[in-house]
Design a protein around this motif. Structure first.
Motif: not given
Length: 161
Positions: A130-141, A143-159
């Protein structure tokens, strides 16, 4: 109303709002219920208990909808609405409260900030943090973020759905 006022006065544009403690013993008598919410979520497949828990979820969503309507009706200095300039996450803490499942957690992203395309349902592979969502949101807003909690990267929003 207090959150809307905080937005309007720019006291904050970030908040977390929890409708009830996750272990709530509140009885929603106005919905005709006699059992508290939390025990209803442990329905063990009983269709009546599932329906009643769902009715409470719908009630909570309607309250959130009222807040969204107020954001949409509130104009910013540039003529856009507060909803246009917000990115809100609405969801649950579990995918299935009956068994405390951490998978398939329902989440909705609402608002126009971050340029995230709406009107879609995206299902990610089981095990996606779920923390991938948070990384994605921060980057979209912005606020450059590589990781948050146990994230493994950004979500692919092109799906798409």
């Amino acid at each position: 109303d207090l959150l809307l006022l905080a937005y309007q006065t720019d006291m904050t544009r970030v908040f977390t709002f929890m409708v009830a403690r996750e272990y709530s013993e509140m009885v929603f008598t106005h919905l005709g219920h006699k059992d508290p919410y939390h025990p209803l979520t442990h329905h063990r497949g009983d269709p009546i208990r599932k329906r009643q828990a769902g009715e409470i979820d719908v009630f909570h969503a309607s309250l959130f909808g009222e807040f969204l309507a107020k954001l949409k009706a509130t104009q910013e200095a540039d003529g856009s609405s507060m909803l246009d300039n917000s990115l809100l996450v609405y969801g649950a803490g579990m995918g299935d409260g009956d068994v405390h499942s951490q998978w398939n957690i329902p989440v909705a992203l609402i608002g126009g900030a971050g340029g995230i395309k709406g009107g879609r349902h995206i299902a990610y592979k089981q095990g996606t943090p779920m923390s991938n969502l948070h990384v994605t949101m921060l980057n979209k807003l912005g606020m450059p973020t590589e990781s948050f909690g146990k994230s493994s990267g950004e979500l692919d929003l092109s799906l798409s759905a």
